[in-house]
Write a protein that holds these residues in place. Structure first.
Motif, PDB file in Angstrom:
ATOM      1  N   ILE A  34      22.022  11.405   3.974  1.00  0.00           N
ATOM      2  CA  ILE A  34      22.955  11.042   4.981  1.00  0.00           C
ATOM      3  C   ILE A  34      24.304  10.710   4.446  1.00  0.00           C
ATOM      4  O   ILE A  34      24.561   9.377   3.972  1.00  0.00           O
ATOM      5  N   VAL A  35      25.248  11.484   4.666  1.00  0.00           N
ATOM      6  CA  VAL A  35      26.609  11.029   4.149  1.00  0.00           C
ATOM      7  C   VAL A  35      27.269   9.676   4.827  1.00  0.00           C
ATOM      8  O   VAL A  35      28.162   9.172   4.096  1.00  0.00           O
ATOM      9  N   GLU A  36      26.903   9.517   5.812  1.00  0.00           N
ATOM     10  CA  GLU A  36      27.589   8.477   6.622  1.00  0.00           C
ATOM     11  C   GLU A  36      27.031   7.131   6.320  1.00  0.00           C
ATOM     12  O   GLU A  36      27.591   5.923   6.523  1.00  0.00           O
ATOM     13  N   PHE A  37      25.899   7.076   5.243  1.00  0.00           N
ATOM     14  CA  PHE A  37      25.399   5.564   4.840  1.00  0.00           C
ATOM     15  C   PHE A  37      25.679   5.262   3.469  1.00  0.00           C
ATOM     16  O   PHE A  37      25.724   6.290   2.755  1.00  0.00           O
ATOM     17  N   ASP A  38      25.811   3.976   3.336  1.00  0.00           N
ATOM     18  CA  ASP A  38      25.809   3.424   1.808  1.00  0.00           C
ATOM     19  C   ASP A  38      24.377   2.717   1.800  1.00  0.00           C
ATOM     20  O   ASP A  38      23.993   2.162   2.682  1.00  0.00           O
ATOM     21  N   ILE A  39      23.733   2.824   0.770  1.00  0.00           N
ATOM     22  CA  ILE A  39      22.434   2.385   0.445  1.00  0.00           C
ATOM     23  C   ILE A  39      22.339   1.408  -0.766  1.00  0.00           C
ATOM     24  O   ILE A  39      22.894   1.659  -1.776  1.00  0.00           O
ATOM     25  N   ALA A  40      21.729   0.198  -0.471  1.00  0.00           N
ATOM     26  CA  ALA A  40      21.481  -0.775  -1.830  1.00  0.00           C
ATOM     27  C   ALA A  40      19.818  -0.676  -1.945  1.00  0.00           C
ATOM     28  O   ALA A  40      19.068  -1.215  -1.053  1.00  0.00           O
ATOM     29  N   HIS A  41      19.370   0.084  -2.867  1.00  0.00           N
ATOM     30  CA  HIS A  41      18.065  -0.037  -3.188  1.00  0.00           C
ATOM     31  C   HIS A  41      17.484  -1.209  -3.604  1.00  0.00           C
ATOM     32  O   HIS A  41      18.113  -2.194  -4.257  1.00  0.00           O
ATOM     33  N   LEU A  42      16.211  -1.695  -2.964  1.00  0.00           N
ATOM     34  CA  LEU A  42      15.556  -2.904  -3.613  1.00  0.00           C
ATOM     35  C   LEU A  42      14.439  -2.529  -4.690  1.00  0.00           C
ATOM     36  O   LEU A  42      14.119  -1.282  -4.666  1.00  0.00           O
ATOM     37  N   PRO A  43      14.004  -3.548  -5.237  1.00  0.00           N
ATOM     38  CA  PRO A  43      12.974  -3.103  -6.316  1.00  0.00           C
ATOM     39  C   PRO A  43      11.604  -2.633  -5.747  1.00  0.00           C
ATOM     40  O   PRO A  43      11.205  -2.800  -4.431  1.00  0.00           O
TER      41      PRO A  43
ATOM     42  N   PHE B 291      11.970   0.523  -0.345  1.00  0.00           N
ATOM     43  CA  PHE B 291      12.823   0.143   0.790  1.00  0.00           C
ATOM     44  C   PHE B 291      14.309   0.165   0.340  1.00  0.00           C
ATOM     45  O   PHE B 291      14.689  -0.050  -1.147  1.00  0.00           O
ATOM     46  N   ALA B 292      15.170   0.012   1.034  1.00  0.00           N
ATOM     47  CA  ALA B 292      16.773  -0.343   0.685  1.00  0.00           C
ATOM     48  C   ALA B 292      17.274  -0.881   2.056  1.00  0.00           C
ATOM     49  O   ALA B 292      16.918  -0.852   3.062  1.00  0.00           O
ATOM     50  N   ILE B 293      18.556  -1.690   1.791  1.00  0.00           N
ATOM     51  CA  ILE B 293      19.592  -1.953   2.815  1.00  0.00           C
ATOM     52  C   ILE B 293      20.500  -0.692   3.072  1.00  0.00           C
ATOM     53  O   ILE B 293      20.900  -0.186   2.151  1.00  0.00           O
ATOM     54  N   VAL B 294      20.815  -0.392   4.400  1.00  0.00           N
ATOM     55  CA  VAL B 294      21.618   0.814   4.681  1.00  0.00           C
ATOM     56  C   VAL B 294      22.471   0.160   5.622  1.00  0.00           C
ATOM     57  O   VAL B 294      22.085  -0.468   6.866  1.00  0.00           O
ATOM     58  N   TRP B 295      23.754   0.473   5.297  1.00  0.00           N
ATOM     59  CA  TRP B 295      25.015   0.433   6.415  1.00  0.00           C
ATOM     60  C   TRP B 295      25.820   1.496   6.328  1.00  0.00           C
ATOM     61  O   TRP B 295      25.666   2.410   5.510  1.00  0.00           O
TER      62      TRP B 295
END
Length: 306
Positions: A154-163, A273-277
């Motif tokens: 999804i191009v609208e999202f930035d994602i920070a992956h968690l371990p 799991f990841a943080i998505v904004w």
């Protein structure tokens, strides 16, 4: 190398000569030249080619420049967060998280945040990733934390992956399978199991590749719910098999309410799991502080099995 030298380096690289760079930094030209020479001496490389009318980055300088923006940005964000903590400023954060995370990582993160910034109000919505996706696109939440397997493109999202964590099988203490010394996947097929009502399609695909695993027959589960806490509590009271990442049941394991079955599951069975904004959106300081707290807690909590 220190942050002041790094700021001097970036400013000189952007300005192209010492005169403009020193003017932007409000320091003398000799002071800027001395700072850059000290940085080069410390690193043991030349960062600039000295030209007749200015300076030009060397290959090593280009590499340092590519890393410097994120370092300086992180430092500035850290200063903002510390200022927020120091002032105990009022702020609010609205996030969403998956039901597994709301039973494990999110409560830990809220407790950690409260220790340093107790005046920040946090509203947490629990549910599935597709609902959270809609909420984020509609501006109803600052970010969400969930399984990222259906969000990567999804191009609208930035994602920070968690371990990542492995998914393991747990049963109540005293369960007949807990007494067996050598377990196989065939042993698992003999028992009823419970699980979430919905799984990411990628995880379903992995499970279908291993039909010997009970979760591949989710429609036949003894108990299915969108409430992970309900499933976890039920597992401690019945003979039903329960599949979970270790961090989400560590308290129950410590109290001997649940025990992990020592059986080898496919390595692909793990969390994503990841943080998505929203891409390109700068989070408010309070939301950024919450995001970084979640990342810190995940790094401590999500660990490989011993």
């Amino acid at each position: 190398m220190n942050l002041k030298q790094l700021q001097h380096f970036v400013t000189l690289a952007e300005s192209g000569n010492v005169h403009r760079g020193s003017a932007r930094l409000n320091i003398s030209q000799p002071a800027l030249s001395k700072s850059i020479r000290a940085l080069e001496d410390d690193l043991g490389v030349e960062l600039f080619e000295r030209l007749s009318r200015g300076v030009r980055l060397t290959p090593a300088g280009h590499w340092l420049m590519s890393r410097s923006f994120s370092l300086l940005s992180d430092f500035q964000q850290l200063r903002t967060e510390i200022d927020l903590i120091k002032r105990q400023a009022n702020g609010s954060v609205r996030i969403a998280a998956g039901t597994v995370l709301c039973s494990s990582l999110i409560p830990l993160s809220l407790a950690r945040l409260h220790e340093v910034a107790s005046n920040i109000q946090v509203v947490v919505e629990s549910g599935y990733w597709d609902d959270h996706k809609r909420m984020l696109l509609n501006g109803e939440i600052d970010f969400f934390v969930a399984d990222s397997r259906e969000l990567e493109d999804i191009v609208e999202f930035d994602i920070a992956h968690l371990p990542a964590e492995p998914i393991c099988v747990y049963v109540r203490a005293g369960h007949p399978l807990a007494k067996k010394r050598r377990l196989t996947l065939a042993d698992l097929q003999q028992g009823a199991f419970m699980g979430l009502t919905r799984l990411p399609k990628e995880l379903e695909r992995i499970l279908k590749m291993h039909p010997e695993l009970p979760p591949s027959r989710m429609a036949d589960s003894a108990v299915a719910s969108n409430d992970f806490s309900l499933l976890r509590t039920s597992a401690a009271l019945t003979d039903v098999l329960f599949y979970s990442p270790p961090s989400a049941v560590q308290e129950q394991v410590a109290r001997r309410e649940l025990v992990r079955l020592k059986v080898s599951l496919p390595a692909q069975l793990q969390t994503h799991f990841a943080i998505v904004w929203r891409k390109g959106r700068k989070l408010p300081a309070s939301a950024e502080l919450m995001k970084r707290t979640i990342i810190e807690c995940a790094a401590q909590q999500f660990r490989p099995l011993a």
